[in-house]
Design a protein around this motif. Structure first.
Motif, PDB file in Angstrom:
ATOM      1  N   ARG A   1       0.866  -6.278  -7.680  1.00 52.01           N
ATOM      2  CA  ARG A   1       0.875  -5.345  -8.806  1.00 52.01           C
ATOM      3  C   ARG A   1      -0.154  -4.264  -8.519  1.00 52.01           C
ATOM      4  O   ARG A   1      -1.031  -4.452  -7.680  1.00 52.01           O
ATOM      5  CB  ARG A   1       0.632  -6.061 -10.142  1.00 52.01           C
ATOM      6  CG  ARG A   1      -0.764  -6.573 -10.370  1.00 52.01           C
ATOM      7  CD  ARG A   1      -0.866  -7.258 -11.729  1.00 52.01           C
ATOM      8  NE  ARG A   1      -0.290  -8.598 -11.700  1.00 52.01           N
ATOM      9  CZ  ARG A   1       0.209  -9.206 -12.781  1.00 52.01           C
ATOM     10  NH1 ARG A   1       0.201  -8.597 -13.958  1.00 52.01           N
ATOM     11  NH2 ARG A   1       0.702 -10.433 -12.694  1.00 52.01           N
ATOM     12  N   THR A   2      -0.060  -3.139  -9.206  1.00 48.02           N
ATOM     13  CA  THR A   2      -0.922  -2.002  -8.899  1.00 48.02           C
ATOM     14  C   THR A   2      -1.913  -1.733 -10.025  1.00 48.02           C
ATOM     15  O   THR A   2      -1.755  -2.212 -11.151  1.00 48.02           O
ATOM     16  CB  THR A   2      -0.096  -0.724  -8.648  1.00 48.02           C
ATOM     17  OG1 THR A   2       0.524  -0.304  -9.869  1.00 48.02           O
ATOM     18  CG2 THR A   2       0.979  -0.964  -7.603  1.00 48.02           C
TER      19      THR A   2
ATOM     20  N   ARG B   1       4.191   5.830  -5.504  1.00 49.75           N
ATOM     21  CA  ARG B   1       4.120   5.915  -6.961  1.00 49.75           C
ATOM     22  C   ARG B   1       3.219   7.065  -7.391  1.00 49.75           C
ATOM     23  O   ARG B   1       3.502   7.751  -8.384  1.00 49.75           O
ATOM     24  CB  ARG B   1       3.598   4.588  -7.524  1.00 49.75           C
ATOM     25  CG  ARG B   1       3.662   4.527  -9.045  1.00 49.75           C
ATOM     26  CD  ARG B   1       3.242   3.170  -9.586  1.00 49.75           C
ATOM     27  NE  ARG B   1       3.336   3.135 -11.032  1.00 49.75           N
ATOM     28  CZ  ARG B   1       3.009   2.087 -11.782  1.00 49.75           C
ATOM     29  NH1 ARG B   1       2.571   0.973 -11.208  1.00 49.75           N
ATOM     30  NH2 ARG B   1       3.119   2.139 -13.105  1.00 49.75           N
TER      31      ARG B   1
ATOM     32  N   GLN C   1      -4.794   1.538 -11.544  1.00 50.01           N
ATOM     33  CA  GLN C   1      -5.179   2.953 -11.514  1.00 50.01           C
ATOM     34  C   GLN C   1      -6.528   3.086 -12.211  1.00 50.01           C
ATOM     35  O   GLN C   1      -6.744   2.494 -13.282  1.00 50.01           O
ATOM     36  CB  GLN C   1      -4.142   3.828 -12.232  1.00 50.01           C
ATOM     37  CG  GLN C   1      -4.423   5.315 -12.141  1.00 50.01           C
ATOM     38  CD  GLN C   1      -3.501   6.123 -13.047  1.00 50.01           C
ATOM     39  OE1 GLN C   1      -3.512   5.964 -14.267  1.00 50.01           O
ATOM     40  NE2 GLN C   1      -2.708   6.997 -12.458  1.00 50.01           N
TER      41      GLN C   1
ATOM     42  N   LYS D   1       0.836  -1.206   0.000  1.00 53.16           N
ATOM     43  CA  LYS D   1       0.000   0.000   0.000  1.00 53.16           C
ATOM     44  C   LYS D   1       0.871   1.257   0.000  1.00 53.16           C
ATOM     45  O   LYS D   1       0.557   2.237  -0.680  1.00 53.16           O
ATOM     46  CB  LYS D   1      -0.903  -0.011   1.231  1.00 53.16           C
ATOM     47  CG  LYS D   1      -1.904  -1.158   1.284  1.00 53.16           C
ATOM     48  CD  LYS D   1      -3.232  -0.792   0.684  1.00 53.16           C
ATOM     49  CE  LYS D   1      -4.014   0.127   1.590  1.00 53.16           C
ATOM     50  NZ  LYS D   1      -5.370   0.404   1.042  1.00 53.16           N
TER      51      LYS D   1
ATOM     52  N   PHE E   1      -2.516   5.506  -7.646  1.00 52.19           N
ATOM     53  CA  PHE E   1      -2.218   4.100  -7.871  1.00 52.19           C
ATOM     54  C   PHE E   1      -2.615   3.364  -6.595  1.00 52.19           C
ATOM     55  O   PHE E   1      -2.479   3.893  -5.485  1.00 52.19           O
ATOM     56  CB  PHE E   1      -0.734   3.899  -8.163  1.00 52.19           C
ATOM     57  CG  PHE E   1      -0.292   4.497  -9.467  1.00 52.19           C
ATOM     58  CD1 PHE E   1      -0.377   3.763 -10.639  1.00 52.19           C
ATOM     59  CD2 PHE E   1       0.207   5.791  -9.526  1.00 52.19           C
ATOM     60  CE1 PHE E   1       0.028   4.313 -11.855  1.00 52.19           C
ATOM     61  CE2 PHE E   1       0.617   6.352 -10.724  1.00 52.19           C
ATOM     62  CZ  PHE E   1       0.521   5.606 -11.893  1.00 52.19           C
ATOM     63  N   ARG E   2      -3.089   2.141  -6.735  1.00 52.68           N
ATOM     64  CA  ARG E   2      -3.584   1.397  -5.579  1.00 52.68           C
ATOM     65  C   ARG E   2      -3.524  -0.094  -5.855  1.00 52.68           C
ATOM     66  O   ARG E   2      -3.202  -0.516  -6.976  1.00 52.68           O
ATOM     67  CB  ARG E   2      -5.024   1.800  -5.277  1.00 52.68           C
ATOM     68  CG  ARG E   2      -5.988   1.605  -6.448  1.00 52.68           C
ATOM     69  CD  ARG E   2      -7.409   2.028  -6.155  1.00 52.68           C
ATOM     70  NE  ARG E   2      -8.268   1.907  -7.319  1.00 52.68           N
ATOM     71  CZ  ARG E   2      -8.835   0.782  -7.746  1.00 52.68           C
ATOM     72  NH1 ARG E   2      -8.635  -0.350  -7.058  1.00 52.68           N
ATOM     73  NH2 ARG E   2      -9.611   0.755  -8.813  1.00 52.68           N
ATOM     74  N   LEU E   3      -3.814  -0.883  -4.830  1.00 50.58           N
ATOM     75  CA  LEU E   3      -3.953  -2.316  -5.030  1.00 50.58           C
ATOM     76  C   LEU E   3      -5.332  -2.601  -5.631  1.00 50.58           C
ATOM     77  O   LEU E   3      -6.292  -1.888  -5.334  1.00 50.58           O
ATOM     78  CB  LEU E   3      -3.814  -3.064  -3.699  1.00 50.58           C
ATOM     79  CG  LEU E   3      -2.445  -3.023  -3.011  1.00 50.58           C
ATOM     80  CD1 LEU E   3      -2.494  -3.799  -1.707  1.00 50.58           C
ATOM     81  CD2 LEU E   3      -1.364  -3.582  -3.920  1.00 50.58           C
TER      82      LEU E   3
ATOM     83  N   CYS F   1       2.198   2.051  -3.408  1.00 49.03           N
ATOM     84  CA  CYS F   1       1.185   2.699  -4.250  1.00 49.03           C
ATOM     85  C   CYS F   1       1.131   4.201  -3.983  1.00 49.03           C
ATOM     86  O   CYS F   1       1.036   5.013  -4.915  1.00 49.03           O
ATOM     87  CB  CYS F   1      -0.186   2.078  -3.997  1.00 49.03           C
ATOM     88  SG  CYS F   1      -0.334   0.354  -4.491  1.00 49.03           S
TER      89      CYS F   1
ATOM     90  N   ASN G   1      -6.550  -5.501  -2.409  1.00 50.60           N
ATOM     91  CA  ASN G   1      -7.096  -4.603  -1.383  1.00 50.60           C
ATOM     92  C   ASN G   1      -8.432  -5.144  -0.870  1.00 50.60           C
ATOM     93  O   ASN G   1      -9.494  -4.585  -1.140  1.00 50.60           O
ATOM     94  CB  ASN G   1      -7.274  -3.199  -1.965  1.00 50.60           C
ATOM     95  CG  ASN G   1      -7.479  -2.155  -0.880  1.00 50.60           C
ATOM     96  OD1 ASN G   1      -6.890  -2.251   0.193  1.00 50.60           O
ATOM     97  ND2 ASN G   1      -8.314  -1.167  -1.145  1.00 50.60           N
TER      98      ASN G   1
END
Length: 452
Positions: free
Chosen positions: A437-438, A279, A440, A273, A298-300, A276, A377
C-alpha cells in the motif's frame, strides 16, 4: 550618474505602486493552502510510539528491540492496492506504449491526422500550427535529443485505441498491434495474449540521499532512470507451492473481475515503487490541467511509518486490534492467516480476501495484519534499530536488496501478524502472498496525535 539615480527612484516608485503593504515586510504570500485527503487514504497523525517488541520475542530473532520513535504525519491507503487499481496502472502503460509505437510508425510513413487511419495517432506536434510560443520553442530546441530521436514528443491521448481486430483502420495499425502480442507459435486454442515483457514503465527520480551526502555531485548525476516491467508475475501461485494445484489462481486472480477488489500479488518491490511514481504522475497531470498546486509524491511507507500506522494509536499492543489473542470475544478470527497447521479455512478464507475484509484498526486501516504481507521502503538489517534515528527512522541501503515486508499474510502463522515482527524478501522477487500500500506526506506539522 544622475540618470542612474533617477532610474533607481523611478523603479522604486513603480515597485511600490498598487501595493497595500505600506512598505513593510509582509512576505511573499501565495495561494492559501487547504490540505486535501487523497481518495482512498486515511490521515495518520504524527506522534511517538514504542517501536519494536513490547513483550517477549518468542521466536528469538532479536531484530526488533523496543525503542521510542517519532514519525511525522502522513496519509496511508486504507487498504492494500487492489488488482483493479494495479490493472489501471498496467493498462495505462500498455496504452501509452501502443500510442507511442503508432505515432512513431505514422511519422515514419509520413501520415498526419488528416490522412485518417494510423495518422490519427500521430504525434501532437505533427501539426505545429496550434502550438504556443513556449511549445514551439521547446519543440525546436529540445525535441529528439536522445537515442531514439523521438524524445520529448507528445503522444495523442484523446483518440481511442481499437482492440477489435475486425475494426483496425489500416495495415499500419495492424502491424503495430501485432508486435505487442505473443507470436502465433506461442499461442494455443486460437487465443493470442499480450507479450507482457513489452509492458515497461520508464521514469526518473532524484537520489536525494546521495545528493545530500555528496556535495560535489552534479545534479544530473543524482538523477536515476528506471525501466520496470509492470505486469505482475501470476506464475507465483504455482512456484510458491510445490505439489499443489493452484492453476485457477494463476489463470484468473489478476485479470478476472471476480478478484478486482482483492489485493494485488506477484509484484516485486521495484514494481511497487514504479506504481508509486505512476500514481504521482497521474495525479499531478490532473492538477496541472486544473492549474492547481502539485501534490507530494506517493511512495512506499518507511518501516517505522508502517508499524506506527498498524498499531492504530495503541501502545505496546501485539496486533492492530490490541491482543494478545487472534480471536474476538465471540470466537471469530480477527485476520486472514494460517491459524492451524494445514487448515487455511479456519479463519473463513482459503487464499486472500477482499481488501476491505475484517474490522479496520483505530486509524481505519484494513488488513494491517494478515491477508497479504506488504512491501515497505526499507532494507533489512537485524541491527538497524540500534543505530537509526529516533525521528522518522529509516534504513534503505540501495546496495542491500533484502527489503522489509510487514504484516504477515494468508499463509503465515500468527507470529508474523504481530505489528512488531519483521521479515524480508529480495527486491526483485515476487510472491503470491506479498502486496503493498502507498503513503503520501502530509503538508504541514499540525496533524499530530497529541493535538487537542
Amino acid at each position: 550618474m544622475k540618470k542612474f539615480v533617477l532610474l533607481t527612484a523611478v523603479m522604486t516608485i513603480l515597485a511600490s505602486c498598487g501595493s497595500n503593504d505600506k512598505g513593510e515586510l509582509v512576505g511573499d504570500k501565495g495561494k492559501s493552502w487547504h490540505p486535501e485527503k487523497p481518495y482512498g487514504m486515511e490521515l495518520i497523525p504524527g506522534g511517538s510510539f514504542i517501536m519494536g517488541k513490547g513483550d517477549d520475542d518468542l521466536a528469538g530473532v532479536q531484530d526488533a528491540p523496543a525503542k521510542t520513535a517519532t514519525v511525522r504525519a502522513f496519509y496511508m491507503d486504507a487498504t492494500e492496492i487492489t488488482n483493479s487499481e494495479y490493472r489501471e496502472f498496467v493498462n495505462w502503460v500498455r496504452d501509452s506504449i501502443l500510442r507511442y509505437k503508432l505515432a512513431v510508425l505514422a511519422d515514419e510513413v509520413g501520415k498526419v491526422p488528416d490522412d485518417g487511419g494510423i495518422g490519427e495517432y500521430a504525434f501532437k506536434d505533427a501539426d505545429t500550427a496550434n502550438m504556443s510560443v513556449y511549445e514551439k520553442y521547446m519543440f525546436e530546441n529540445y525535441t529528439g535529443l536522445g537515442p531514439t530521436g523521438y524524445e520529448g514528443r507528445k503522444i495523442n491521448n484523446k483518440v481511442k485505441l481499437i482492440f477489435d481486430t475486425s475494426k483496425y483502420p489500416d495495415e499500419y495499425y495492424t502491424e503495430v498491434m501485432d508486435t505487442m502480442y505473443l507470436p502465433l507459435e506461442d499461442s494455443y486454442n486460437g487465443q493470442r495474449t499480450w507479450d507482457v515483457k513489452k509492458f515497461k514503465f520508464q521514469y526518473s527520480h532524484m537520489d536525494i540521499q546521495e545528493a545530500a551526502r555528496n556535495r560535489g555531485i552534479k545534479r544530473r548525476d543524482a538523477i536515476v532512470k528506471e525501466e520496470i516491467e509492470v505486469y505482475p508475475d501470476t506464475a507465483v501461485w504455482i512456484r510458491d507451492f510445490s505439489y499443489s494445484y493452484n492453476e485457477p489462481m494463476h489463470n484468473d486472480y489478476f485479470w478476472h473481475d471476480a478478484y478486482s477488489e482483492y489485493p494485488v500479488v506477484g509484484v516485486t518491490w521495484k514494481q511497487a515503487k514504479a506504481f508509486c511514481e505512476w500514481r504521482t504522475i497521474k495525479k499531478n497531470s490532473y492538477q496541472k490541467s486544473r492549474k492547481a498546486a502539485m501534490v507530494n509524491t506517493f511512495r512506499l511507507p518507511s518501516e517505522a511509518e508502517w508499524e506506527y500506522a498498524a498499531r492504530g494509536g495503541l501502545q505496546a499492543a501485539t496486533y492492530p486490534w490490541g491482543g494478545p489473542y487472534t480471536k474476538s470475544d465471540r470466537g471469530c478470527f480477527m485476520a486472514n492467516f494460517k491459524p492451524v497447521r494445514g487448515d487455511y479455512a479456519a479463519d473463513q478464507a482459503l487464499y486472500t480476501v477482499e481488501a476491505k475484509s475484517y474490522e479496520p484498526n483505530d486509524y481505519n486501516l484494513f488488513n494491517m495484519a494478515g491477508n497479504v504481507a506488504e512491501w515497505v521502503n526499507a532494507s533489512y538489517d537485524p541491527s538497524s534499530y540500534e543505530y537509526t534515528s529516533t525521528i522518522n527512522p529509516s534504513v534503505n541501503d540501495k546496495n542491500n536488496q533484502r527489503k522489509i515486508v510487514r504484516g504477515g499474510s494468508w499463509k503465515d502463522v500468527a507470529y508474523f501478524l504481530q505489528v512488531s515482527s519483521r521479515d524480508y524478501e529480495y527486491a526483485d522477487s515476487a510472491r503470491s502472498y506479498i502486496g503493498f500500500r502507498t503513503v503520501q506526506d502530509y503538508m504541514g506539522t499540525q496533524a499530530t496525535g497529541n493535538k487537542k
